[in-house]
Design an enzyme around this catalytic site. Structure first.
Site, PDB file in Angstrom:
ATOM      1  N   PHE A 118      -1.679  16.284   3.770  1.00 20.65           N
ATOM      2  CA  PHE A 118      -1.882  15.614   2.384  1.00 20.65           C
ATOM      3  C   PHE A 118      -0.569  15.847   1.749  1.00 20.65           C
ATOM      4  O   PHE A 118       0.042  16.841   1.468  1.00 20.65           O
ATOM      5  CB  PHE A 118      -2.987  16.395   1.644  1.00 20.65           C
ATOM      6  CG  PHE A 118      -3.425  15.631   0.392  1.00 20.65           C
ATOM      7  CD1 PHE A 118      -4.186  14.653   0.562  1.00 20.65           C
ATOM      8  CD2 PHE A 118      -2.925  15.652  -0.878  1.00 20.65           C
ATOM      9  CE1 PHE A 118      -4.799  13.748  -0.229  1.00 20.65           C
ATOM     10  CE2 PHE A 118      -3.090  14.726  -2.006  1.00 20.65           C
ATOM     11  CZ  PHE A 118      -4.218  13.827  -1.589  1.00 20.65           C
ATOM     12  N   ARG A 124       2.901  12.121  -8.959  1.00 21.77           N
ATOM     13  CA  ARG A 124       3.506  10.915  -8.917  1.00 21.77           C
ATOM     14  C   ARG A 124       4.794  10.689  -9.155  1.00 21.77           C
ATOM     15  O   ARG A 124       5.421   9.855  -8.648  1.00 21.77           O
ATOM     16  CB  ARG A 124       2.613   9.956  -9.708  1.00 21.77           C
ATOM     17  CG  ARG A 124       0.739   9.715  -9.550  1.00 21.77           C
ATOM     18  CD  ARG A 124       0.534   8.727 -10.008  1.00 21.77           C
ATOM     19  NE  ARG A 124      -1.128   8.642 -10.056  1.00 21.77           N
ATOM     20  CZ  ARG A 124      -1.825   8.274  -9.052  1.00 21.77           C
ATOM     21  NH1 ARG A 124      -1.326   7.736  -7.922  1.00 21.77           N
ATOM     22  NH2 ARG A 124      -3.139   8.248  -9.040  1.00 21.77           N
ATOM     23  N   ASP A 159      -4.967   5.945   5.404  1.00 22.53           N
ATOM     24  CA  ASP A 159      -5.688   7.278   6.052  1.00 22.53           C
ATOM     25  C   ASP A 159      -6.786   6.841   7.051  1.00 22.53           C
ATOM     26  O   ASP A 159      -6.620   6.508   8.136  1.00 22.53           O
ATOM     27  CB  ASP A 159      -5.959   7.908   4.798  1.00 22.53           C
ATOM     28  CG  ASP A 159      -6.081   9.487   4.900  1.00 22.53           C
ATOM     29  OD1 ASP A 159      -5.783   9.962   5.973  1.00 22.53           O
ATOM     30  OD2 ASP A 159      -6.910   9.942   4.014  1.00 22.53           O
ATOM     31  N   GLU A 195       0.698  -1.306  -0.046  1.00 23.23           N
ATOM     32  CA  GLU A 195       0.059  -0.080  -0.154  1.00 23.23           C
ATOM     33  C   GLU A 195       0.708   1.328   0.055  1.00 23.23           C
ATOM     34  O   GLU A 195       1.878   1.201   0.418  1.00 23.23           O
ATOM     35  CB  GLU A 195      -0.869   0.037   1.077  1.00 23.23           C
ATOM     36  CG  GLU A 195      -2.179  -0.538   1.045  1.00 23.23           C
ATOM     37  CD  GLU A 195      -2.978   0.808   0.673  1.00 23.23           C
ATOM     38  OE1 GLU A 195      -2.951   1.471  -0.189  1.00 23.23           O
ATOM     39  OE2 GLU A 195      -4.302   0.386   0.782  1.00 23.23           O
ATOM     40  N   ASP A 196       0.457   2.437  -0.506  1.00 22.69           N
ATOM     41  CA  ASP A 196       1.110   3.592  -0.392  1.00 22.69           C
ATOM     42  C   ASP A 196       0.992   4.384   0.743  1.00 22.69           C
ATOM     43  O   ASP A 196       1.763   4.720   1.557  1.00 22.69           O
ATOM     44  CB  ASP A 196       0.694   4.512  -1.667  1.00 22.69           C
ATOM     45  CG  ASP A 196      -0.708   4.710  -1.842  1.00 22.69           C
ATOM     46  OD1 ASP A 196      -1.767   4.007  -0.963  1.00 22.69           O
ATOM     47  OD2 ASP A 196      -1.165   5.370  -2.680  1.00 22.69           O
TER      48      ASP A 196
END
Ligand code: IMP
Ligand code: MG
Length: 176
Positions: free
Chosen positions: A151, A164, A102, A98-99
């Site tokens: 964020f 990205r 949250d 996973e990145d």
């Protein structure tokens, strides 16, 4: 976009060092066992590409693509699969890549989907974790960095599909 303020949170060298540490831990835990990495598109692809090259294991790779946010940074809790796994994971040792975790909505949904395919074992590595935002309980096995409630973009993570390609993780503060 030109006005966006992008302060570096994790530089490329710091990320590379931590990826090697995670890989060493994962390699020790799975020694002698074939491992299937399942990357979550699109955000995790850069992390997976770096991680997989540090794993001296018998590794195969698959991807699943899910959409949770649409094109902005506010969560809805709505998740859908836009590209399923190509190969069965039944009976395999699976490590989800996973990145960022949250609210936890995305992973809670994903875990249900993957468990239904009956893997032999299922663990999770996430590059980033924002535990202060968690709404759903999530059990994570390997965490790269715990970060505050900001964020972030870069190293695979996007805002509206942008950023990205940044080699580091940066904080995006929309100046508008
Ligand atoms: P969750 O369902 O709220 O846990 O959201 C997880 C997904 O939201 C991640 O896989 C990302 O695609 C996206 N996301 C959450 N926080 C960020 C962020 O700070 N930057 C970029 N994407 C994020
Ligand atoms: Mg995203």
């Amino acid at each position: 976009m030109a006005n966006d303020d992008l302060e570096i949170l994790l530089d490329a060298e710091t990320i590379a060092r931590r990826v090697r540490e995670l890989a060493a831990q994962i390699s020790a835990d799975y020694r002698g066992r074939p491992l299937r990495l399942v990357g979550i598109l699109k955000g995790a692809w850069v992390f997976l590409a770096d991680l997989v090259r540090e794993l001296p294991l018998e590794v195969t790779v698959d991807f699943i693509s899910i959409e949770s946010y649409g094109d902005n940074s506010t969560t809805t809790g709505a998740v859908k699969i836009t590209k399923d796994l190509d190969r069965s994971i039944e009976g395999l040792d699976v490590l989800v890549v996973e990145d960022i975790l949250d609210t936890g909505h995305t992973f809670e949904y994903l875990r249900g989907v993957l468990e239904a395919h009956k893997p032999g074992s299922l663990k999770v590595v996430t590059l980033l974790d924002k535990p202060s935002r968690r709404v759903r309980p999530v059990q994570v096995d390997y965490v790269g960095f715990t970060i505050p409630d900001v964020f972030v973009v870069g190293y695979g993570l996007d805002y509206a599909q942008q950023y990205r390609n940044l080699p580091d993780v940066r904080v995006l503060r929309k100046t508008l």
